[in-house]
Design a protein around this motif. Sequence first.
Motif, PDB file in Angstrom:
ATOM      1  N   THR A 117      75.905   4.357  23.367  1.00 24.93           N
ATOM      2  CA  THR A 117      76.956   5.254  23.851  1.00 24.93           C
ATOM      3  C   THR A 117      78.358   4.686  23.609  1.00 24.93           C
ATOM      4  O   THR A 117      79.294   5.441  23.319  1.00 24.93           O
ATOM      5  CB  THR A 117      76.761   5.482  25.372  1.00 24.93           C
ATOM      6  OG1 THR A 117      75.497   6.108  25.575  1.00 24.93           O
ATOM      7  CG2 THR A 117      77.868   6.351  25.949  1.00 24.93           C
ATOM      8  N   LEU A 118      78.502   3.380  23.703  1.00 27.56           N
ATOM      9  CA  LEU A 118      79.849   2.796  23.750  1.00 27.56           C
ATOM     10  C   LEU A 118      80.644   2.978  22.455  1.00 27.56           C
ATOM     11  O   LEU A 118      81.867   2.921  22.466  1.00 27.56           O
ATOM     12  CB  LEU A 118      79.768   1.310  24.119  1.00 27.56           C
ATOM     13  CG  LEU A 118      79.224   1.050  25.527  1.00 27.56           C
ATOM     14  CD1 LEU A 118      79.021  -0.445  25.755  1.00 27.56           C
ATOM     15  CD2 LEU A 118      80.141   1.636  26.589  1.00 27.56           C
ATOM     16  N   HIS A 119      79.952   3.215  21.323  1.00 28.24           N
ATOM     17  CA  HIS A 119      80.704   3.451  20.080  1.00 28.24           C
ATOM     18  C   HIS A 119      81.377   4.824  20.064  1.00 28.24           C
ATOM     19  O   HIS A 119      82.130   5.134  19.154  1.00 28.24           O
ATOM     20  CB  HIS A 119      79.807   3.269  18.844  1.00 28.24           C
ATOM     21  CG  HIS A 119      78.487   3.955  18.958  1.00 28.24           C
ATOM     22  ND1 HIS A 119      77.345   3.283  19.347  1.00 28.24           N
ATOM     23  CD2 HIS A 119      78.126   5.240  18.772  1.00 28.24           C
ATOM     24  CE1 HIS A 119      76.330   4.139  19.372  1.00 28.24           C
ATOM     25  NE2 HIS A 119      76.786   5.329  19.024  1.00 28.24           N
ATOM     26  N   TYR A 120      81.092   5.646  21.078  1.00 28.19           N
ATOM     27  CA  TYR A 120      81.828   6.908  21.221  1.00 28.19           C
ATOM     28  C   TYR A 120      83.051   6.767  22.122  1.00 28.19           C
ATOM     29  O   TYR A 120      83.818   7.722  22.279  1.00 28.19           O
ATOM     30  CB  TYR A 120      80.932   7.995  21.836  1.00 28.19           C
ATOM     31  CG  TYR A 120      79.758   8.406  20.981  1.00 28.19           C
ATOM     32  CD1 TYR A 120      79.962   9.021  19.744  1.00 28.19           C
ATOM     33  CD2 TYR A 120      78.455   8.210  21.412  1.00 28.19           C
ATOM     34  CE1 TYR A 120      78.877   9.399  18.954  1.00 28.19           C
ATOM     35  CE2 TYR A 120      77.368   8.586  20.633  1.00 28.19           C
ATOM     36  CZ  TYR A 120      77.583   9.175  19.409  1.00 28.19           C
ATOM     37  OH  TYR A 120      76.525   9.562  18.634  1.00 28.19           O
ATOM     38  N   VAL A 121      83.207   5.617  22.751  1.00 31.25           N
ATOM     39  CA  VAL A 121      84.290   5.416  23.721  1.00 31.25           C
ATOM     40  C   VAL A 121      85.496   4.806  23.009  1.00 31.25           C
ATOM     41  O   VAL A 121      85.395   3.743  22.392  1.00 31.25           O
ATOM     42  CB  VAL A 121      83.811   4.503  24.876  1.00 31.25           C
ATOM     43  CG1 VAL A 121      84.972   4.186  25.822  1.00 31.25           C
ATOM     44  CG2 VAL A 121      82.661   5.170  25.624  1.00 31.25           C
ATOM     45  N   GLY A 191      82.503  15.622  11.190  1.00 29.43           N
ATOM     46  CA  GLY A 191      83.509  15.337  12.211  1.00 29.43           C
ATOM     47  C   GLY A 191      83.002  14.605  13.431  1.00 29.43           C
ATOM     48  O   GLY A 191      83.600  14.698  14.500  1.00 29.43           O
ATOM     49  N   VAL A 192      81.906  13.863  13.301  1.00 31.38           N
ATOM     50  CA  VAL A 192      81.463  13.037  14.424  1.00 31.38           C
ATOM     51  C   VAL A 192      82.407  11.830  14.529  1.00 31.38           C
ATOM     52  O   VAL A 192      82.605  11.107  13.558  1.00 31.38           O
ATOM     53  CB  VAL A 192      80.010  12.550  14.221  1.00 31.38           C
ATOM     54  CG1 VAL A 192      79.594  11.614  15.352  1.00 31.38           C
ATOM     55  CG2 VAL A 192      79.059  13.732  14.122  1.00 31.38           C
ATOM     56  N   ILE A 193      82.986  11.649  15.692  1.00 25.63           N
ATOM     57  CA  ILE A 193      83.970  10.577  15.886  1.00 25.63           C
ATOM     58  C   ILE A 193      83.330   9.400  16.610  1.00 25.63           C
ATOM     59  O   ILE A 193      82.761   9.546  17.690  1.00 25.63           O
ATOM     60  CB  ILE A 193      85.182  11.077  16.705  1.00 25.63           C
ATOM     61  CG1 ILE A 193      85.893  12.202  15.960  1.00 25.63           C
ATOM     62  CG2 ILE A 193      86.160   9.923  16.981  1.00 25.63           C
ATOM     63  CD1 ILE A 193      86.994  12.865  16.774  1.00 25.63           C
ATOM     64  N   LYS A 194      83.416   8.229  15.982  1.00 26.31           N
ATOM     65  CA  LYS A 194      83.004   6.993  16.630  1.00 26.31           C
ATOM     66  C   LYS A 194      84.176   6.019  16.540  1.00 26.31           C
ATOM     67  O   LYS A 194      85.170   6.288  15.862  1.00 26.31           O
ATOM     68  CB  LYS A 194      81.760   6.410  15.951  1.00 26.31           C
ATOM     69  CG  LYS A 194      80.533   7.306  16.080  1.00 26.31           C
ATOM     70  CD  LYS A 194      79.345   6.743  15.335  1.00 26.31           C
ATOM     71  CE  LYS A 194      78.180   7.738  15.340  1.00 26.31           C
ATOM     72  NZ  LYS A 194      77.092   7.315  14.451  1.00 26.31           N
ATOM     73  N   TYR A 195      84.056   4.899  17.234  1.00 27.15           N
ATOM     74  CA  TYR A 195      85.134   3.902  17.229  1.00 27.15           C
ATOM     75  C   TYR A 195      84.576   2.553  16.822  1.00 27.15           C
ATOM     76  O   TYR A 195      83.574   2.101  17.362  1.00 27.15           O
ATOM     77  CB  TYR A 195      85.793   3.837  18.611  1.00 27.15           C
ATOM     78  CG  TYR A 195      86.463   5.150  18.943  1.00 27.15           C
ATOM     79  CD1 TYR A 195      87.753   5.415  18.514  1.00 27.15           C
ATOM     80  CD2 TYR A 195      85.762   6.151  19.624  1.00 27.15           C
ATOM     81  CE1 TYR A 195      88.353   6.642  18.766  1.00 27.15           C
ATOM     82  CE2 TYR A 195      86.348   7.378  19.883  1.00 27.15           C
ATOM     83  CZ  TYR A 195      87.644   7.621  19.452  1.00 27.15           C
ATOM     84  OH  TYR A 195      88.222   8.833  19.685  1.00 27.15           O
ATOM     85  N   HIS A 196      85.251   1.962  15.845  1.00 25.86           N
ATOM     86  CA  HIS A 196      84.845   0.642  15.365  1.00 25.86           C
ATOM     87  C   HIS A 196      85.657  -0.455  16.042  1.00 25.86           C
ATOM     88  O   HIS A 196      86.871  -0.332  16.187  1.00 25.86           O
ATOM     89  CB  HIS A 196      85.056   0.553  13.852  1.00 25.86           C
ATOM     90  CG  HIS A 196      84.945  -0.843  13.324  1.00 25.86           C
ATOM     91  ND1 HIS A 196      83.758  -1.544  13.357  1.00 25.86           N
ATOM     92  CD2 HIS A 196      85.861  -1.695  12.789  1.00 25.86           C
ATOM     93  CE1 HIS A 196      83.955  -2.754  12.852  1.00 25.86           C
ATOM     94  NE2 HIS A 196      85.220  -2.866  12.504  1.00 25.86           N
TER      95      HIS A 196
END
Lengths: 250, 250
Positions: A117-121, A191-196
């Motif tokens: 889950t945390l890669h979506y935060v 358009g799926v947004i994740k955070y690196h």
Amino acid sequence: MPQNIYDNPKFFAGYDRLRAENAGMNEALEQPALKSLLPDPADLAGMRVLDIGCGAGEMCRWLADRGAGSVVGMDISEWMLQKAAASSHSPVTYIHIPAEDASFEPASFDLIVSSLTLHYVEDISPLFRNIHTWLSGGGRFVFSMEHPVTTAVQGRIEPRWLEDGTGRRVAWKLGHNSDEGERVSAWFVDGVIKYHRTVATVLNTLIDSGFRIARVLEPHAVEEAERARPELLEERMRPPFLFVAAEASA
Amino acid sequence: MPQNIYDNPKFFAGYDRLRAENAGMNEALEQPALKSLLPDPADLAGMRVLDIGCGAGEMCRWLADRGAGSVVGMDISEWMLQKAAASSHSPVTYIHIPAEDASFEPASFDLIVSSLTLHYVEDISPLFRNIHTWLSGGGRFVFSMEHPVTTAVQGRIEPRWLEDGTGRRVAWKLGHNSDEGERVSAWFVDGVIKYHRTVATVLNTLIDSGFRIARVLEPHAVEEAERARPELLEERMRPPFLFVAAEASA
């Protein structure tokens, strides 16, 4: 406002099929590794547990079955929670809220888990500080997330695998690792947004939030699954997920 | 018997030239990051320091100049230590011994540093336990090593960079990450032996040796160096080195 991709009909259908067919890596790699970091049933007995990004509630039910005293599952996706509620299970409670907006009293939980889950935060720093507050002293935070070597290139380098002339995967193309931030890619839908963020940033953010790092895992698939599905051997080339167990200062 | 590649004439000459020309990444990346993890002069004053793999003694002299009370530099290479001795410097002492064979009384040091040496050590587990013993309670162990994303492919995937049609580097080829152990490659000479282990293994070995992880760094080059030598921007694609600061339980 955090992105709720799971309530996109096309994404939901694709993801639901992925999980149902057991074609994903959850059962072969993610769940065994995550569970290896959770307390034994003897220690889990009576614990107050929070599951951040509980999805359809599989982990919540598993924890309840292993003796957890109470389990709160929270998720951004209403559809996922409807699936979860359909197999409702005492002592599990579901809350429909993004992790970023949740609020609990200090020391409300003994164990907080979060699976993929945390890669979506977007900003894990306030969330990690909250999680530390929500845990009682000596409490444990256990999570999995997409490994930074995979989020780094998401939407930046396609295809991400390097193949030889015969179409065999021979290496993972790593790049953009220092460039932390948003990654937009296609996964069932566009358009799926994740955070690196780097491994270093994840660990340092935990430390700065008051946690002590207890364990870090970068596993490949369990060998039984590798034997059944040799394509899983490719996961040995680079770690698909990062797992951390961290302890709140007592 | 640990490999002593530094006393190979061809290797020594090549390495010496690399360092002398400042063409390596030591000054642009490795030394600034490592030093950022070391105590301030106010805290360093009077500290008993050990440098594992001190080479020609640059770090030993730097620590002494910053006020360390005593500095012991040890290295497997006699030639490197001869270079070090040529600019001998109170209160620095050099010992010619492989890290694996060294022995000190418990609590002999307040700070132990190691720059780009641990990837030559076959089994870090006994060494980390020794280092924990050699440190006084609350002492700090600070090290850099080749990052696992680089040791993973050493001698296994060549060339390690993926280039586009114009010869521009576009990605780092990552593979073999799960396969820990010996890596044989060519670096000035053939047959340089290094050892690959994952980030998770390095951190878990520290934890199991009694350390608390205080900081993890995976930096790119300092921006001043990037401006002067734009090819250093390539280091942003994947971290060349891993840095850890760990504290011995008090």
